[in-house]
Design a protein around this motif. Sequence first.
Motif, PDB file in Angstrom:
ATOM      1  N   ILE A  23       0.864  -1.176   0.000  1.00  0.00           N
ATOM      2  CA  ILE A  23       0.000   0.000   0.000  1.00  0.00           C
ATOM      3  C   ILE A  23       0.900   1.225   0.000  1.00  0.00           C
ATOM      4  CG2 ILE A  23      -1.705   1.343   1.308  1.00  0.00           C
ATOM      5  CD1 ILE A  23      -2.914  -1.198   0.241  1.00  0.00           C
ATOM      6  N   TYR A  24       0.675   2.126  -0.956  1.00  0.00           N
ATOM      7  CA  TYR A  24       1.361   3.411  -0.977  1.00  0.00           C
ATOM      8  C   TYR A  24       0.485   4.402  -0.231  1.00  0.00           C
ATOM      9  CZ  TYR A  24       3.788   1.495  -5.078  1.00  0.00           C
ATOM     10  OH  TYR A  24       4.504   0.719  -5.945  1.00  0.00           O
ATOM     11  N   SER A  25       1.112   5.272   0.561  1.00  0.00           N
ATOM     12  CA  SER A  25       0.346   6.261   1.303  1.00  0.00           C
ATOM     13  C   SER A  25       1.023   7.623   1.231  1.00  0.00           C
ATOM     14  CB  SER A  25       0.211   5.834   2.762  1.00  0.00           C
ATOM     15  OG  SER A  25      -0.550   6.783   3.471  1.00  0.00           O
ATOM     16  N   PHE A  45      -4.379   6.338   0.245  1.00  0.00           N
ATOM     17  CA  PHE A  45      -3.847   4.982   0.271  1.00  0.00           C
ATOM     18  C   PHE A  45      -4.128   4.376  -1.096  1.00  0.00           C
ATOM     19  CE2 PHE A  45      -5.187   5.973   4.604  1.00  0.00           C
ATOM     20  CZ  PHE A  45      -4.036   5.680   5.316  1.00  0.00           C
ATOM     21  N   ASP A  47      -3.515   0.816  -3.416  1.00  0.00           N
ATOM     22  CA  ASP A  47      -3.085  -0.582  -3.469  1.00  0.00           C
ATOM     23  C   ASP A  47      -2.263  -0.794  -4.732  1.00  0.00           C
ATOM     24  OD1 ASP A  47      -3.306  -3.457  -2.578  1.00  0.00           O
ATOM     25  OD2 ASP A  47      -4.151  -3.579  -4.596  1.00  0.00           O
ATOM     26  N   PHE A  68      -5.005   5.997   9.695  1.00  0.00           N
ATOM     27  CA  PHE A  68      -4.367   4.765   9.224  1.00  0.00           C
ATOM     28  C   PHE A  68      -4.956   3.554   9.936  1.00  0.00           C
ATOM     29  CE2 PHE A  68      -1.258   1.384   9.893  1.00  0.00           C
ATOM     30  CZ  PHE A  68      -1.191   0.916   8.577  1.00  0.00           C
ATOM     31  N   LYS A  72      -6.717   0.528   8.000  1.00  0.00           N
ATOM     32  CA  LYS A  72      -6.184  -0.832   8.134  1.00  0.00           C
ATOM     33  C   LYS A  72      -7.284  -1.798   8.581  1.00  0.00           C
ATOM     34  CE  LYS A  72      -2.449  -3.356  10.509  1.00  0.00           C
ATOM     35  NZ  LYS A  72      -3.218  -4.502  10.924  1.00  0.00           N
ATOM     36  N   ILE A  83      -2.343  -6.290   5.498  1.00  0.00           N
ATOM     37  CA  ILE A  83      -1.409  -5.441   4.759  1.00  0.00           C
ATOM     38  C   ILE A  83      -0.010  -5.987   5.005  1.00  0.00           C
ATOM     39  CG2 ILE A  83      -0.392  -3.148   4.591  1.00  0.00           C
ATOM     40  CD1 ILE A  83      -3.125  -2.015   5.431  1.00  0.00           C
ATOM     41  N   LEU A  86       3.717  -1.183   3.802  1.00  0.00           N
ATOM     42  CA  LEU A  86       3.202   0.173   3.644  1.00  0.00           C
ATOM     43  C   LEU A  86       4.372   1.046   3.233  1.00  0.00           C
ATOM     44  CD1 LEU A  86       0.848   2.251   4.104  1.00  0.00           C
ATOM     45  CD2 LEU A  86       1.830   2.560   6.392  1.00  0.00           C
ATOM     46  N   GLN A  87       4.209   1.793   2.139  1.00  0.00           N
ATOM     47  CA  GLN A  87       5.269   2.694   1.677  1.00  0.00           C
ATOM     48  C   GLN A  87       4.783   4.117   1.749  1.00  0.00           C
ATOM     49  OE1 GLN A  87       7.226   1.649  -2.003  1.00  0.00           O
ATOM     50  NE2 GLN A  87       7.526   3.807  -2.493  1.00  0.00           N
ATOM     51  N   THR A  88       5.542   4.951   2.437  1.00  0.00           N
ATOM     52  CA  THR A  88       5.224   6.375   2.541  1.00  0.00           C
ATOM     53  C   THR A  88       6.468   7.163   2.166  1.00  0.00           C
ATOM     54  OG1 THR A  88       5.891   6.534   4.850  1.00  0.00           O
ATOM     55  CG2 THR A  88       3.596   5.951   4.433  1.00  0.00           C
TER      56      THR A  88
END
Length: 89
Positions: A23-25, A45, A47, A68, A72, A83, A86-88
């Motif tokens: 998941i990119y956030s 968010f 996918d 978040f 989630k 999940i 998670l990439q932020t």
Amino acid sequence: MGKIHHFPSHSSQTVYKSPLELIYSDLWGPSPMVSHSGFSYYMSFVDARTCFTWLYLLKSKSDALTVFKQFKSMVELQLDKHIKALQTD
């Protein structure tokens, strides 16, 4: 100008086989104008497998952790998966 950067990058060769593997956030704000309801930030968010996107409006940056946790719980319950990453920024 915000977050506009041009760095050399290489396309990822990673293939995601199921939702919630990544998941990119992003948390954006504060907005130059506050909404009528008092929102100044948003948190997105995305996918990596499905490109499905969820967008949450926030009144303050400190709401990010609560949002978040809500995201989630909701997405893991709906998809019956966890999940994995998670990439932020």
